[in-house]
Design an enzyme around this catalytic site. Sequence first.
Site: not given
Length: 480
Positions: A41, A43-44
């Site tokens: 994963l 994200n940011d």
Amino acid sequence: MKSAIEQRQIQLAQMEIEKYRSIVEADPYRLSYHLMPPVGLMNDPNGFIHWNGAYHVFYQWMPFKTGHGAKFWGHYTSCDLVHWKLEPVALAPSEWFDKNGCYSGSAVDNHGLLTLFYTGNVKDEDGNRHTYQCMAVSENGIDFVKKGVVVTLPDGYTAHFRDPKVWKKDDDWYMIVGAQSESLDGKAVLFRSKNLTQWEYLGAIAGGKQKQLGEFGYMWECPDLFELDGQDVLIVCPQGLQAKGMHYQNVYQAGYFVGRLNYETAEFVHGSFTELDRGFEFYAPQTTLDAKGRRLLIAWMGVPDQDEEKHPTIQQRWIHALTLPRELRLIDGKLHQVPVEELQKLRKNEIAYTNVTVANEEISLEGISGNVIELKFDIHQLEGMIEMQIRNNARLIYHHDERVLTLERKSFVNGLTEKRQCRLEHLLSLHIFLDTSSIEVFVNGGEEVFTARLFPYPSNHSIVIAANGKCIFDITKWNL
């Protein structure tokens, strides 16, 4: 030197990449020219910086699953914002102050040292969260050594206190942190330092339950404050906003305020909140100033807690990506976003049509199709409604009389049609970047932007243009 625990964590992450490399790379939805996780994963984006002639993008990364957990900092570098190199892991959860995750943060150049600031996430035996703002440094931009905690939680805030963005103004360093007050409203909190290790708390410069905002979110994430064309711009991601007409349709938002920060009194006088992107997947944007003097932005092409477990790529052991890098311009108090000019290096096999007329019909133009393409669509005359159907999965629709632009797509959760919209006085142009499983639409030179993930049948490359009324336009397509 990295601790033995951190070295072991990095080794395990690298083993995960090698274990699932063939599965990840076989996915037909793997993007062609966007940044993605090598496995697991993403994200940011973190630590976006132009340092020693190279662009660095770090990112929140969970290598061991496609869900959230104790995050690492992955790392990409580029000389041109187009071609990216996957670098060794920059940070891994390992120490008492970050053992449950190296959360989001930023990067600065401190006398030639690439210096990272991030939030260390810790959960005690009772499950209570503790957060610390931490620092790590590197001489070569690749190997980082943690220096420990530089800011602890000030009074008046919960442990939802994270995502430090650091910059220098005159002779002082400043840090802004996303926060939640003990009264459970979101804040952006400012600190000042002379040496990057000792920080003075200056107070909250903006947040909910202020006179100009009223109730405006229970937590503010990923703040970023910078000067652009003589104004101060505060980007922030408020959580807890209620949908309001066409606004705030995603579970969490990303947007900005324009105003002026008084660095002595820590008072930020600003205007209203404006969303940065009108699409389905856009969050946690971060900016940097490059050597060309451009204010650049890159964001997560995702939204937290929004049907993540339903993404089609999970079966292939990866999820999420980052947006294209964009240049920011402040025009009449509004941020405009345009794709960086370096992306033109990707163009090949140009096909163009001029003065095409569509009247109460739908057409397909020979060569105007594909799944990894750039499109420029310039309108000369429009009466009624124009729509563009993309890979039988998405539609862009503009109603001239209603002054509304809509992006529709087939939901990857249930297959039903869902939409995002904005009001637009005139539609003059669309600049579209289509990748295997994403779309980014820059409207009227970046006046509005729609970002979304799409998961059409891989073999469907069709693009159809239709008008209920009359439209005269030019269109150009490049393969990328």
